[in-house]
Design an enzyme around this catalytic site. Structure first.
Site, mmCIF file in Angstrom:
data_model
loop_
_atom_site.group_PDB
_atom_site.id
_atom_site.type_symbol
_atom_site.label_atom_id
_atom_site.label_comp_id
_atom_site.label_asym_id
_atom_site.label_seq_id
_atom_site.Cartn_x
_atom_site.Cartn_y
_atom_site.Cartn_z
ATOM 1 N N CYS A 260 0.737 -1.167 -0.085
ATOM 2 C CA CYS A 260 0.003 -0.038 0.023
ATOM 3 C C CYS A 260 1.031 1.326 0.063
ATOM 4 O O CYS A 260 1.101 1.682 1.083
ATOM 5 C CB CYS A 260 -0.896 -0.078 1.310
ATOM 6 S SG CYS A 260 -1.952 -1.161 1.293
ATOM 7 N N ALA A 261 1.377 1.477 -1.011
ATOM 8 C CA ALA A 261 2.503 2.707 -1.138
ATOM 9 C C ALA A 261 2.453 3.922 -1.327
ATOM 10 O O ALA A 261 3.379 4.627 -1.011
ATOM 11 C CB ALA A 261 3.617 2.023 -2.275
ATOM 12 N N PRO A 263 1.533 7.669 -1.095
ATOM 13 C CA PRO A 263 2.460 8.284 -2.061
ATOM 14 C C PRO A 263 3.631 7.879 -2.185
ATOM 15 O O PRO A 263 4.769 8.729 -2.748
ATOM 16 C CB PRO A 263 2.291 9.912 -1.686
ATOM 17 C CG PRO A 263 2.312 9.924 -0.203
ATOM 18 C CD PRO A 263 1.263 8.867 0.183
ATOM 19 N N GLY A 265 6.099 7.356 0.522
ATOM 20 C CA GLY A 265 7.010 8.021 1.467
ATOM 21 C C GLY A 265 7.818 6.718 2.079
ATOM 22 O O GLY A 265 9.195 6.891 2.043
ATOM 23 N N ASP A 308 -5.198 -3.588 -7.007
ATOM 24 C CA ASP A 308 -5.671 -4.257 -5.441
ATOM 25 C C ASP A 308 -4.598 -5.339 -4.897
ATOM 26 O O ASP A 308 -4.523 -6.423 -5.532
ATOM 27 C CB ASP A 308 -7.061 -4.871 -5.714
ATOM 28 C CG ASP A 308 -7.695 -5.092 -4.218
ATOM 29 O OD1 ASP A 308 -6.841 -5.474 -3.183
ATOM 30 O OD2 ASP A 308 -9.009 -5.138 -4.197
ATOM 31 N N ASP A 327 1.325 -1.461 4.623
ATOM 32 C CA ASP A 327 1.237 -0.113 5.370
ATOM 33 C C ASP A 327 -0.519 0.069 5.163
ATOM 34 O O ASP A 327 -0.919 0.781 4.271
ATOM 35 C CB ASP A 327 1.809 0.962 5.033
ATOM 36 C CG ASP A 327 1.722 2.399 5.753
ATOM 37 O OD1 ASP A 327 0.929 2.304 6.725
ATOM 38 O OD2 ASP A 327 2.105 3.267 5.045
ATOM 39 N N CYS A 380 -1.356 3.824 10.662
ATOM 40 C CA CYS A 380 -1.342 5.082 11.442
ATOM 41 C C CYS A 380 -2.290 5.341 12.433
ATOM 42 O O CYS A 380 -2.944 6.211 12.210
ATOM 43 C CB CYS A 380 -0.996 6.289 10.417
ATOM 44 S SG CYS A 380 -2.249 6.439 9.358
HETATM 45 C C1 LIG Z 1 -1.479 4.454 4.925
HETATM 46 S S1 LIG Z 1 -1.511 5.100 2.980
HETATM 47 C C2 LIG Z 1 0.083 4.311 2.481
HETATM 48 C C3 LIG Z 1 1.157 5.562 2.873
HETATM 49 C C4 LIG Z 1 2.439 4.800 2.034
HETATM 50 N N1 LIG Z 1 2.837 3.838 2.717
HETATM 51 C C5 LIG Z 1 3.396 5.995 2.582
HETATM 52 O O1 LIG Z 1 4.441 5.942 3.496
HETATM 53 O O2 LIG Z 1 3.550 6.876 1.531
HETATM 54 C C6 LIG Z 1 -2.568 3.522 2.488
HETATM 55 C C7 LIG Z 1 -2.678 3.329 1.202
HETATM 56 O O3 LIG Z 1 -3.125 2.243 0.805
HETATM 57 C C8 LIG Z 1 -3.940 2.415 -0.330
HETATM 58 N N2 LIG Z 1 -4.852 0.902 -0.521
HETATM 59 C C9 LIG Z 1 -6.285 0.898 0.203
HETATM 60 N N3 LIG Z 1 -6.556 -0.243 -0.112
HETATM 61 C C10 LIG Z 1 -5.628 -0.777 -0.943
HETATM 62 C C11 LIG Z 1 -5.654 -2.154 -1.672
HETATM 63 N N4 LIG Z 1 -6.782 -3.092 -1.536
HETATM 64 N N5 LIG Z 1 -4.621 -2.558 -2.454
HETATM 65 C C12 LIG Z 1 -3.647 -1.779 -2.767
HETATM 66 N N6 LIG Z 1 -3.560 -0.610 -1.964
HETATM 67 C C13 LIG Z 1 -4.643 -0.202 -1.032
HETATM 68 C C14 LIG Z 1 -4.707 3.605 -0.461
HETATM 69 O O4 LIG Z 1 -4.977 3.762 -1.863
HETATM 70 C C15 LIG Z 1 -3.545 4.300 0.404
HETATM 71 O O5 LIG Z 1 -2.562 4.958 -0.627
#
Ligand SMILES: C[S@@+](CC[C@H](N)C(=O)[O-])C[C@H]1O[C@@H](n2cnc3c(N)ncnc32)[C@H](O)[C@@H]1O
Length: 441
Positions: A260-261, A263, A265, A308, A327, A380
């Protein structure tokens, strides 16, 4: 529009009340602020954040001042003014100026002008009777802590000793913490460059610098050239935790999935401090563009895929990963001090639904991990339901998973009463949860 930056207070109050109303309808503060013209945005953001941090008290006061609930737009303007007037220690404007500008705001708005006398009467009464009104209001949890009651009760249950510290931290502004791109220069080198340019900062943790005066990113020396990124100290733990463990194993180049990368960071931090190849996944294609932008700015490379994470049949090439960073999407209850709208946007039922999603993601990604591989699960969030409970449930039925020494829930910390940088700024971070799991051979 030439003089927009110096817009009169009444205009800023109207915009803030409209923004508050939109947040109360379910839009995030970021979405709402994006609609405001850029010269006015910083001023309205400062007012809106101040109001959101005192909204519980303002709503309680309004109930005491108005026999019947006013119409929504009137309520939003009154709550804005009351939130700005109710905290004696943090007044942005003298109370009488605030009241007269709020009444002016109402008179100048087609929607509100008939309510100007009512708004005037409520606010003048507040000024006259504020001591008694505040004393009475403070008997309610909502007014005292400016969080929904369900949220406060959840913290009381999870943290019987520390719930008040968490709520206090949530109501304070956060410092501007940056992560130095140590592929390009050391923390001390950047600290010196900034100091010479009149931008003093304090080192925090292994990779961080806290700016004494927050600045828009494009004004931070070296930001556009990829020397640093904005990242809270708590978030900087992720890459370090993986590096500490992975470096104990004799592997050439680590193959890491950041599930879940966006933006990006943590993806970028992994690439800055380790010799690794990273597959950065995110479900949101607009946010995937942000990963690419950030990597490009920092001079780093990863494979970025929009998918996904749970649809492993669609995106996985059947090669196991040495490490997975999950994450997971969560309530974001740990980063409330940076996003004061979050507490008002979430519903109690969201927490269980998010926890279930986190468990499902953990289950789907675990088979992709190599024997003795590492999975860092993080959110978080400070709610136990979105951290330790998910991991405990997973460990109970998964005999192939062991937990390594892990931070668990980090609760948000502030260094000074108003979040100012002090010598011990090292302890200042957002709330997070980290659990490092290993697949037994
Ligand atoms: C907490 S943020 C991630 C922050 C990121 N790791 C960083 O450090 O910049 C959670 C992310 O999970 C993504 N997300 C939610 N459901 C998801 C899924 N089923 N598969 C992949 N990504 C997913 C969201 O779009 C969001 O960008």
């Amino acid at each position: 529009m030439s003089n927009e930056k110096n817009a009169p207070l009444w205009q800023q109050l109207l915009l803030t009340a409209q923004a508050l109303s939109d947040v109360q309808k379910g839009q995030s503060a970021n979405q709402v602020l994006e609609k405001i013209s850029s010269p006015l945005r910083p001023g309205v953001q400062a007012l809106l954040f101040h109001v959101l941090r005192r909204l519980g008290l303002a709503q309680t006061l309004l109930k005491k001042l108005a026999k019947q609930s006013p119409q929504k737009p009137v309520e939003a303007l009154l709550c804005t003014a009351l939130a700005l007037a109710c905290d004696e220690k943090a007044l942005m404007y003298p109370p009488h100026t605030l009241v007269s500008q709020t009444v002016d705001a109402a008179k100048k708005s087609r929607l509100l002008k008939n309510s100007a006398p009512f708004i005037n009467a409520c606010l003048r009464r507040f000024l006259l009777e504020q001591d008694a009104l505040l004393k009475e209001a403070h008997t309610l949890l909502l007014a005292q802590w400016n969080h929904p009651e369900w949220w406060i009760h959840q913290h009381q249950k999870d943290y019987p000793e520390q719930w008040q510290d968490i709520l206090l931290a949530n109501n304070s502004p956060a410092p501007m913490t940056l992560r130095v791109n140590t592929k390009r220069m050391t923390v001390n080198e950047l600290l010196k460059i900034w100091l010479d340019a009149g931008m003093p900062s304090t080192p925090v943790g292994e990779f961080g610098l806290v700016l004494h005066q927050p600045l828009p990113v494009h004004q931070i020396l070296g930001f556009l050239d990829g020397l640093c990124s904005v990242q809270d100290l708590g978030a900087q733990r992720a890459a370090s935790l993986l590096k500490e463990q992975l470096h104990q194993k004799p592997i050439k180049k680590w193959r890491i999935l950041d599930a879940c990368a966006a933006p990006g960071g943590k993806t970028a931090h992994l690439l800055e401090i380790m010799d690794c190849e990273v597959l950065a996944l995110d479900i949101d294609d607009r946010r995937c563009l942000k990963i690419n932008e950030n990597l490009q700015r920092l001079g780093l490379q990863a494979k970025v895929v929009t998918a996904d994470a749970q649809d492993t049949d669609v995106w996985w090439d059947r090669k196991l990963f040495d490490a997975i960073l999950l994450d997971a999407p969560c309530s974001a209850s740990g980063i409330v001090r940076r996003h004061p709208d979050i507490r008002w946007l979430r519903r109690e039922s969201d927490i269980a639904a998010l926890a279930q999603q986190q468990s499902r993601m953990l289950e789907s990604l675990w088979p992709l991990l190599a024997p003795s591989g590492l999975l860092l699960f993080c959110t978080c969030s400070v709610f136990h339901a979105e951290g330790q409970d998910v991991v405990q449930a997973f460990l109970t039925h998964n005999t192939q998973a062991a937990i390594l020494p892990s931070p668990g829930h980090l609760i948000p910390k502030i260094t000074g009463a108003r979040g100012e940088v002090q010598d011990n700024a090292i302890s200042d971070h957002d709330g997070f949860f980290y659990a490092l799991l290993q697949k037994t051979d």
